[in-house]
Design a protein around this motif. Structure first.
Motif, PDB file in Angstrom:
ATOM      1  N   ASP A  45       0.875  -1.175   0.000  1.00 52.40           N
ATOM      2  CA  ASP A  45       0.000   0.000   0.000  1.00 52.40           C
ATOM      3  C   ASP A  45       0.911   1.224   0.000  1.00 52.40           C
ATOM      4  O   ASP A  45       1.614   1.478   0.978  1.00 52.40           O
ATOM      5  CB  ASP A  45      -0.892  -0.037   1.236  1.00 52.40           C
ATOM      6  CG  ASP A  45      -1.829   1.148   1.338  1.00 52.40           C
ATOM      7  OD1 ASP A  45      -1.394   2.296   1.105  1.00 52.40           O
ATOM      8  OD2 ASP A  45      -3.001   0.924   1.684  1.00 52.40           O
TER       9      ASP A  45
ATOM     10  N   ASP B 229       0.428   4.490   0.154  1.00 52.82           N
ATOM     11  CA  ASP B 229       0.187   5.494   1.196  1.00 52.82           C
ATOM     12  C   ASP B 229       0.716   5.020   2.547  1.00 52.82           C
ATOM     13  O   ASP B 229       1.342   5.779   3.281  1.00 52.82           O
ATOM     14  CB  ASP B 229      -1.306   5.825   1.308  1.00 52.82           C
ATOM     15  CG  ASP B 229      -1.835   6.548   0.086  1.00 52.82           C
ATOM     16  OD1 ASP B 229      -1.036   7.216  -0.605  1.00 52.82           O
ATOM     17  OD2 ASP B 229      -3.045   6.440  -0.180  1.00 52.82           O
TER      18      ASP B 229
ATOM     19  N   ASP C 128       2.328  10.147  -7.482  1.00 52.26           N
ATOM     20  CA  ASP C 128       1.215  10.268  -6.549  1.00 52.26           C
ATOM     21  C   ASP C 128      -0.035   9.513  -6.991  1.00 52.26           C
ATOM     22  O   ASP C 128      -0.967   9.368  -6.218  1.00 52.26           O
ATOM     23  CB  ASP C 128       0.866  11.745  -6.334  1.00 52.26           C
ATOM     24  CG  ASP C 128       1.950  12.469  -5.564  1.00 52.26           C
ATOM     25  OD1 ASP C 128       2.691  11.803  -4.827  1.00 52.26           O
ATOM     26  OD2 ASP C 128       2.044  13.693  -5.713  1.00 52.26           O
ATOM     27  N   ARG C 129      -0.081   9.054  -8.213  1.00 53.83           N
ATOM     28  CA  ARG C 129      -1.266   8.329  -8.694  1.00 53.83           C
ATOM     29  C   ARG C 129      -1.273   6.874  -8.258  1.00 53.83           C
ATOM     30  O   ARG C 129      -2.291   6.202  -8.330  1.00 53.83           O
ATOM     31  CB  ARG C 129      -1.328   8.409 -10.215  1.00 53.83           C
ATOM     32  CG  ARG C 129      -1.591   9.812 -10.712  1.00 53.83           C
ATOM     33  CD  ARG C 129      -1.577   9.894 -12.199  1.00 53.83           C
ATOM     34  NE  ARG C 129      -2.470   8.904 -12.791  1.00 53.83           N
ATOM     35  CZ  ARG C 129      -2.719   8.834 -14.075  1.00 53.83           C
ATOM     36  NH1 ARG C 129      -2.158   9.667 -14.910  1.00 53.83           N
ATOM     37  NH2 ARG C 129      -3.534   7.913 -14.555  1.00 53.83           N
ATOM     38  N   ALA C 130      -0.150   6.368  -7.806  1.00 56.71           N
ATOM     39  CA  ALA C 130      -0.067   4.948  -7.447  1.00 56.71           C
ATOM     40  C   ALA C 130      -0.828   4.663  -6.161  1.00 56.71           C
ATOM     41  O   ALA C 130      -0.821   5.455  -5.228  1.00 56.71           O
ATOM     42  CB  ALA C 130       1.387   4.541  -7.285  1.00 56.71           C
ATOM     43  N   TRP C 131      -1.476   3.528  -6.135  1.00 56.50           N
ATOM     44  CA  TRP C 131      -2.240   3.100  -4.966  1.00 56.50           C
ATOM     45  C   TRP C 131      -1.580   1.886  -4.313  1.00 56.50           C
ATOM     46  O   TRP C 131      -1.395   1.832  -3.109  1.00 56.50           O
ATOM     47  CB  TRP C 131      -3.669   2.779  -5.378  1.00 56.50           C
ATOM     48  CG  TRP C 131      -4.465   2.053  -4.350  1.00 56.50           C
ATOM     49  CD1 TRP C 131      -4.649   2.435  -3.049  1.00 56.50           C
ATOM     50  CD2 TRP C 131      -5.147   0.828  -4.514  1.00 56.50           C
ATOM     51  NE1 TRP C 131      -5.433   1.502  -2.402  1.00 56.50           N
ATOM     52  CE2 TRP C 131      -5.751   0.503  -3.286  1.00 56.50           C
ATOM     53  CE3 TRP C 131      -5.312  -0.038  -5.582  1.00 56.50           C
ATOM     54  CZ2 TRP C 131      -6.504  -0.635  -3.102  1.00 56.50           C
ATOM     55  CZ3 TRP C 131      -6.070  -1.169  -5.408  1.00 56.50           C
ATOM     56  CH2 TRP C 131      -6.657  -1.454  -4.170  1.00 56.50           C
ATOM     57  N   ALA C 132      -1.202   0.888  -5.123  1.00 64.64           N
ATOM     58  CA  ALA C 132      -0.643  -0.346  -4.570  1.00 64.64           C
ATOM     59  C   ALA C 132       0.276  -1.003  -5.588  1.00 64.64           C
ATOM     60  O   ALA C 132       0.137  -0.805  -6.791  1.00 64.64           O
ATOM     61  CB  ALA C 132      -1.760  -1.303  -4.189  1.00 64.64           C
TER      62      ALA C 132
ATOM     63  N   ASP D  63      -3.221   2.018 -10.203  1.00 60.56           N
ATOM     64  CA  ASP D  63      -3.445   3.455 -10.194  1.00 60.56           C
ATOM     65  C   ASP D  63      -4.712   3.784  -9.398  1.00 60.56           C
ATOM     66  O   ASP D  63      -5.604   2.941  -9.281  1.00 60.56           O
ATOM     67  CB  ASP D  63      -3.598   3.902 -11.640  1.00 60.56           C
ATOM     68  CG  ASP D  63      -3.465   5.375 -11.833  1.00 60.56           C
ATOM     69  OD1 ASP D  63      -2.348   5.894 -11.672  1.00 60.56           O
ATOM     70  OD2 ASP D  63      -4.488   6.018 -12.129  1.00 60.56           O
ATOM     71  N   ARG D  64      -4.791   4.977  -8.882  1.00 61.38           N
ATOM     72  CA  ARG D  64      -5.977   5.411  -8.133  1.00 61.38           C
ATOM     73  C   ARG D  64      -7.198   5.642  -9.020  1.00 61.38           C
ATOM     74  O   ARG D  64      -8.299   5.649  -8.559  1.00 61.38           O
ATOM     75  CB  ARG D  64      -5.678   6.701  -7.376  1.00 61.38           C
ATOM     76  CG  ARG D  64      -4.660   6.541  -6.307  1.00 61.38           C
ATOM     77  CD  ARG D  64      -4.454   7.857  -5.554  1.00 61.38           C
ATOM     78  NE  ARG D  64      -3.272   7.784  -4.740  1.00 61.38           N
ATOM     79  CZ  ARG D  64      -3.230   7.199  -3.546  1.00 61.38           C
ATOM     80  NH1 ARG D  64      -4.310   6.650  -3.056  1.00 61.38           N
ATOM     81  NH2 ARG D  64      -2.113   7.151  -2.866  1.00 61.38           N
ATOM     82  N   ARG D  65      -6.991   5.858 -10.280  1.00 58.82           N
ATOM     83  CA  ARG D  65      -8.114   6.202 -11.169  1.00 58.82           C
ATOM     84  C   ARG D  65      -8.577   5.034 -11.969  1.00 58.82           C
ATOM     85  O   ARG D  65      -7.983   4.161 -12.339  1.00 58.82           O
ATOM     86  CB  ARG D  65      -7.709   7.332 -12.100  1.00 58.82           C
ATOM     87  CG  ARG D  65      -7.362   8.547 -11.308  1.00 58.82           C
ATOM     88  CD  ARG D  65      -6.940   9.675 -12.194  1.00 58.82           C
ATOM     89  NE  ARG D  65      -6.339  10.664 -11.333  1.00 58.82           N
ATOM     90  CZ  ARG D  65      -5.266  11.337 -11.625  1.00 58.82           C
ATOM     91  NH1 ARG D  65      -4.662  11.146 -12.761  1.00 58.82           N
ATOM     92  NH2 ARG D  65      -4.784  12.219 -10.815  1.00 58.82           N
TER      93      ARG D  65
END
Length: 93
Positions: A46, A48, A70-74, A91-93
């Motif tokens: 993760d 974050d 900053d777009r990466a989530w995991a 990606d978050r999107r």
């Protein structure tokens, strides 16, 4: 996100697919700290949580290329048995 696969020689990972992120031509060494972490623990990283609590990941730092900023989530390990064959950056999107 992006999909990274191990080369036939096993010495590096290259991006083989991407969706809504730039394609990257660079190679990541197969023995970089992220690859070693994913192979040893088979965790979902993760991003974050890693940034907020690096001690939870043993002080792991990740290269900017597979994390996509900053777009990466995991980041997810893709393994067969104990052999890390690839990684996916979501990606978050």
């Amino acid at each position: 996100g992006a999909l990274w696969a191990k080369s036939a020689s096993g010495s590096s990972f290259s991006q083989v697919a991407c969706w809504n992120v730039p394609q990257t031509k660079g190679l990541l060494p197969a023995e970089d700290p992220l690859a070693s972490f994913l192979a040893d623990r088979a965790w979902v990283v993760d991003i974050d949580e890693l940034r907020a609590q690096p001690e939870a990941y043993g002080g792991l730092t990740i290269p900017s290329v597979p994390a996509e900023g900053d777009r990466a989530w995991a980041i997810i390990s893709l393994s067969i048995g104990t052999d890390l064959m690839g990684r996916a950056a979501l990606d978050r999107r």
